[in-house]
Structures are given as C-alpha cells and as structure tokens.
Write a protein that holds these residues in place. Structure first.
Motif, PDB file in Angstrom:
ATOM      1  N   ALA A  17      -1.282  13.062   3.538  1.00  0.00           N
ATOM      2  CA  ALA A  17      -2.726  12.818   3.488  1.00  0.00           C
ATOM      3  C   ALA A  17      -3.015  11.516   2.753  1.00  0.00           C
ATOM      4  CB  ALA A  17      -3.429  13.991   2.808  1.00  0.00           C
ATOM      5  N   LEU A  18      -2.267  11.280   1.667  1.00  0.00           N
ATOM      6  CA  LEU A  18      -2.433  10.026   0.929  1.00  0.00           C
ATOM      7  C   LEU A  18      -1.989   8.837   1.763  1.00  0.00           C
ATOM      8  CD1 LEU A  18      -2.898   8.368  -1.693  1.00  0.00           C
ATOM      9  CD2 LEU A  18      -0.464   8.737  -2.165  1.00  0.00           C
ATOM     10  N   ASP A  19      -0.792   8.929   2.347  1.00  0.00           N
ATOM     11  CA  ASP A  19      -0.257   7.800   3.105  1.00  0.00           C
ATOM     12  C   ASP A  19      -1.200   7.395   4.238  1.00  0.00           C
ATOM     13  OD1 ASP A  19       1.876   8.109   1.437  1.00  0.00           O
ATOM     14  OD2 ASP A  19       3.340   8.601   2.994  1.00  0.00           O
ATOM     15  N   TYR A  79      -3.117   3.872   4.581  1.00  0.00           N
ATOM     16  CA  TYR A  79      -2.899   3.052   5.777  1.00  0.00           C
ATOM     17  C   TYR A  79      -4.231   2.764   6.476  1.00  0.00           C
ATOM     18  CZ  TYR A  79      -0.862   1.376  10.157  1.00  0.00           C
ATOM     19  OH  TYR A  79      -0.531   0.600  11.250  1.00  0.00           O
ATOM     20  N   THR A  80      -5.048   3.795   6.611  1.00  0.00           N
ATOM     21  CA  THR A  80      -6.340   3.614   7.270  1.00  0.00           C
ATOM     22  C   THR A  80      -7.218   2.657   6.476  1.00  0.00           C
ATOM     23  OG1 THR A  80      -6.207   5.843   8.203  1.00  0.00           O
ATOM     24  CG2 THR A  80      -8.376   4.815   8.172  1.00  0.00           C
ATOM     25  N   ARG A  81      -7.202   2.778   5.171  1.00  0.00           N
ATOM     26  CA  ARG A  81      -8.000   1.863   4.344  1.00  0.00           C
ATOM     27  C   ARG A  81      -7.544   0.417   4.546  1.00  0.00           C
ATOM     28  NH1 ARG A  81      -7.943   2.680  -2.105  1.00  0.00           N
ATOM     29  NH2 ARG A  81      -5.926   1.631  -1.827  1.00  0.00           N
ATOM     30  N   ASP A  82      -6.235   0.204   4.600  1.00  0.00           N
ATOM     31  CA  ASP A  82      -5.714  -1.140   4.863  1.00  0.00           C
ATOM     32  C   ASP A  82      -6.182  -1.656   6.220  1.00  0.00           C
ATOM     33  OD1 ASP A  82      -4.372  -1.110   2.444  1.00  0.00           O
ATOM     34  OD2 ASP A  82      -2.431  -0.579   3.313  1.00  0.00           O
ATOM     35  N   ASP A 137       3.836   4.921   1.670  1.00  0.00           N
ATOM     36  CA  ASP A 137       4.575   6.017   1.053  1.00  0.00           C
ATOM     37  C   ASP A 137       5.227   5.574  -0.250  1.00  0.00           C
ATOM     38  OD1 ASP A 137       5.415   8.902   1.798  1.00  0.00           O
ATOM     39  OD2 ASP A 137       7.279   7.992   1.091  1.00  0.00           O
ATOM     40  N   VAL A 138       5.798   4.388  -0.238  1.00  0.00           N
ATOM     41  CA  VAL A 138       6.423   3.854  -1.453  1.00  0.00           C
ATOM     42  C   VAL A 138       5.360   3.585  -2.515  1.00  0.00           C
ATOM     43  CG1 VAL A 138       7.688   1.887  -2.422  1.00  0.00           C
ATOM     44  CG2 VAL A 138       8.428   2.915  -0.260  1.00  0.00           C
ATOM     45  N   ARG A 139       4.236   3.030  -2.090  1.00  0.00           N
ATOM     46  CA  ARG A 139       3.163   2.755  -3.054  1.00  0.00           C
ATOM     47  C   ARG A 139       2.666   4.044  -3.700  1.00  0.00           C
ATOM     48  NH1 ARG A 139      -2.827   0.061  -1.973  1.00  0.00           N
ATOM     49  NH2 ARG A 139      -3.376  -0.084  -4.188  1.00  0.00           N
ATOM     50  N   GLY A 140       2.458   5.072  -2.895  1.00  0.00           N
ATOM     51  CA  GLY A 140       2.009   6.355  -3.424  1.00  0.00           C
ATOM     52  C   GLY A 140       3.029   6.969  -4.354  1.00  0.00           C
ATOM     53  N   SER A 141       4.320   6.839  -4.018  1.00  0.00           N
ATOM     54  CA  SER A 141       5.380   7.395  -4.854  1.00  0.00           C
ATOM     55  C   SER A 141       5.449   6.681  -6.204  1.00  0.00           C
ATOM     56  CB  SER A 141       6.724   7.292  -4.128  1.00  0.00           C
ATOM     57  OG  SER A 141       6.756   8.156  -3.000  1.00  0.00           O
TER      58      SER A 141
END
Length: 459
Positions: A114-116, A120-123, A34-38
């Motif tokens: 949706a982004l978060d 997370y899933t990609r990680d 969430d922080v990364r997306g923000s």
C-alpha cells in the motif's frame, strides 16, 4: 527458492499457481519506492528501540548496496522472486545475515505494498504535473505570438464566428490548467502514509507512525488501519484525472488532424512528428495526433478495470488488489508520453495565418455582426436575422463573401446598409469589439494571457 511466508506450508506451491500469484514481472517498477519505504521503516524501528542502532545501520548499508547494484545492472530483479518486496528482503538477508531478518518487524506486505503504490503514484502525479506545465508553456507561447491571428470559430464543425488562434489555444490552456489543479487536489488528498497499518489491525510494536510519515514526506499517517491497506481511491482518482487529460489531448489531436487535412490547410506539421505512406508519395500523415487520439481508449480501460476490480472487495486486503498495478502503470506511462509528444508536435507546428483568415472570411463568420449592425440601426433582431439570411443565400449564389458585395448589392436586400457596414463587419472589427472577459478581442486576450502567465508562475 523458499518463500518468506513458507513456515505454515508443508508442500511447495505448484509452479503454475506460483506464476499466477507472482507479481514480480510488473511490481519491480516499485523497487525504488520499496527501498525508500524500508529505509524509513528501519529508522523508525531503531528510534523506538525495536532494533538496535547497529542493526539499523547494517540494514541501511545493505539496502544501499542492493539499490546501487540494481541501478548499475549488477543485480537483476528476476522471476526467481515472487514480488519486489521478497526480492529486497531476500537479498538483504543474503548480504547482512540475521539483521536483515528484522527489517520486516511490525510490517506486513499489505501495508508495504500500500505504501509502495502510494509513493509510486505520488511520483507519477508530480511527473504528470510537470509535463502538463511544459505543455501549458508551449500553448501560452502560441497565444502570445498569435493574439491577432484571425481564424474561424466553429460550432457543429460549421464556421460560426471569427476568433483568434490565441483565443482557440486559450480554451485548451483552461482545460490543462484544470488538469494541473485536479492533480494538485489528488496529491493533497492521497498524501497520508499507510505504513504501520500492518496486515489490517496495526501491530503490538510501539511504532511511531508520525515519524515514518514525516521521513517519507507525507502529511501524516492514515487514521484507520483497515482503510490504510485496502484504499485505492487515490489511484482511481489519478486514473480518472489521467482519463480526463487524455480526453483533452484527444480533442486537441482531432482538431490538429482536421486542420492538417488538405481541405483545411490551417497547419503544417513538422517532418519530425509526421510520417509518409508506403505507397502514396504525396502523403504526410499526422501520426502522433492519431496515436494520441487512439491511446485514449487504453487509458479509459485502466480506469474502468480498477473500478470494476474494487467494486466487490470486502475489507480489508484481498489478492484481487494486485490487479491495481499493470494497467495503472501502463496508463501513467501512456499519458506522460502522449503529453510530451503532443507538446513537441505543437511546439514545432507551423500555422498558416493567411489560410485561416481567408477561411473565416469565406465562411460568413461575420454574419452575426452584420445582423447586429442592422439592430443598432433600429431593425428588430428577428427581422435583421432574416435579412442576413437572405444576404448569405445571395453570397452563396454569387460565390462572394459579405464584405465583397457592393453597397448597391447590400442595399438591394436592405436599404439600411451604409458605407460604414464594411468597417463594422471586417474580421478585425468583429474580433476586437468583443471585449468581455473571456472573449477573443485583443484587449480581453491581453488580460487572459496575463492571467495565464500568473498561473504558470504560481506552480
């Protein structure tokens, strides 16, 4: 506390409704994402002039301080907040004031979550791939060490033909190789950024979605805003891949459990990966293998749950989709733990080569080769099959293996047998004359091991 969406409402939410609606207890796992997306979002907002560079820097500094405090334990993510997104934004506003209120400009919680979840899933895809790579290295090491270790191959749990331990391990290498490739495919297909989709219809702000996607290492933005907020195909695909990985681990675990039994004694599990009995002092139980096998149903359940949740959801976002997280998080953690623990068990396991070889010999695994011997001397295959069947019955009656019979005993059943039968049906000959690609012979396995090394080096 007041909700970030509370302007429309004149009454506070019933506490039970609030608790039922809240997701903070599990979506706090998404904090880093969430922080990364923000960060990416606010950099993009500044680049298109929606916020000033000064406001961007204030927000970025605030996000850095929140992340540092959470990571150090100075700030706790608690149930005071409805979800992780509210936690970040509320704390940001507390720290930097009005500038923090601009973070959410041009963004909805729909495209934010949706982004978060995608990040997370990609990680987790990457982490699972790395764990599988290490497991493949362990399997390859066993293949190299045991290229000539003879053991029985089985069909229907009945001894069938002689193979090598390297050949048997190679079958699992292929399974986990496919798993790694499957994860790579999933990662490529999912690697598009939903941020900027808004609630479902985009936004009137001049967002640069390509910039946001690039900052977050995506291939590009998603091309339909409704699909961007409501797509969970990537997660279903990942859970399906995890279920397949777990199925492979479960099959392997089942064999380790069988091989560890008193009746087989093919392997000795290291003390660090087994336990004893509270009442029977002689026991050494294959608990890790049994738990890996048992947790497979748990992973299957996560996949079934998400498929069931998604099957009736109309476009676009619906609150049902909050149910995509808890069981998915559990499945991801479960599979990674299972891979790591199974890898450790396998790496420390001792293989009883003599017991394996004797089992192959006593199991009439060279019967097919004995039949081939007769065929190569002019006996029709169907007749040769019947002769060897009689031979096996005789051996069972005498409690002998085929190669323990004297030439006189062999000739009494078929005069075609000669002294060279013993070399033709030795375990080593039976294995090493099988040279076709994928067979257990030394030459074929050398080629297979080389191909396995090349695959690992390509990752």
């Amino acid at each position: 506390m007041a909700q970030l969406w509370g302007g429309r409402f004149t009454k506070s939410t019933d506490q039970m409704v609030y608790d039922f609606n809240a997701s903070i207890s599990f979506d706090k796992k998404l904090f880093a994402q969430d922080v990364r997306g923000s960060r990416a979002h606010v950099k993009m907002l500044a680049s298109v002039g929606v916020i000033t560079d000064e406001e961007r820097d204030q927000i970025l500094d605030g996000l850095d301080s929140i992340e540092a405090d959470v990571n150090s334990g100075a700030l706790e993510i608690t149930s005071e907040y409805e979800d992780v997104h509210s936690f970040v934004e509320a704390n940001l506003i507390d720290r930097i004031g009005d500038a923090g209120k601009k973070l959410h400009t041009g963004r909805s919680r729909n495209d934010q979550v949706a982004l978060d979840m995608r990040l997370y899933t990609r990680d987790q895809v990457d982490a699972t791939s790395q764990a599988l790579k290490h497991l493949l290295e362990t399997i390859l090491g066993i293949m190299e060490e045991h290229i000539d270790t003879i053991m029985p191959g089985f069909t229907h749990l009945q001894k069938a033909q002689p193979i090598t331990l390297a050949h048997h391990m190679g079958a699992y290498f292929e399974m986990f190789r496919r798993d790694v490739l499957r994860l790579s495919d999933i990662r490529e297909r999912m690697n598009y950024c939903p941020l900027g989709s808004g609630a479902l219809a985009g936004t009137t702000y001049p967002l640069n979605r390509d910039m946001t996607a690039e900052l977050l290492d995506f291939n590009g933005p998603t091309l339909n805003s409704m699909d961007g907020v409501s797509d969970r195909d990537y997660l279903i695909e990942f859970l399906s891949a995890l279920a397949t990985i777990q199925m492979h681990l479960s099959r392997f675990s089942e064999e380790v459990i069988i091989w560890n039994s008193n009746e087989y004694r093919f392997v000795e599990i290291d003390d660090a990966y087994s336990t004893g009995s509270s009442i029977m002092p002689q026991k050494k139980n294959p608990d890790i293998a049994e738990l890996v096998r048992g947790k497979t149903g748990r992973v299957y359940g996560a996949l079934t749950s998400l498929l069931t949740t998604m099957k009736g959801i109309p476009l676009a976002y619906n609150k049902d989709m909050q149910e995509d997280k808890e069981m998915a998080f559990d499945a991801m953690e479960t599979v990674q733990n299972c891979i790591v623990l199974f890898d450790g068990m396998l790496a420390t396991m001792t293989f009883n080569k003599e017991v394996m070889a004797e089992s192959a010999k006593k199991g009439f695994t060279n019967a097919t080769d004995a039949a081939d011997y007769l065929v190569n001397r002019g006996v029709p295959f169907r007749d040769a099959h019947g002769i060897i069947g009689q031979l096996v019955l005789y051996c069972i009656d005498k409690d002998k293996s085929i190669d323990e019979l004297s030439l006189e005993e062999l000739k009494a059943i078929s005069p075609v047998f000669e002294e060279d039968i013993y070399d033709s049906i030795s375990m080593e000959t039976c294995v090493n004359k099988r040279l076709t690609t994928g067979a257990p012979g030394h030459e074929a396995m050398t080629f297979e091991i080389k191909a396995c090394k090349e695959f690992l080096n390509s990752l």
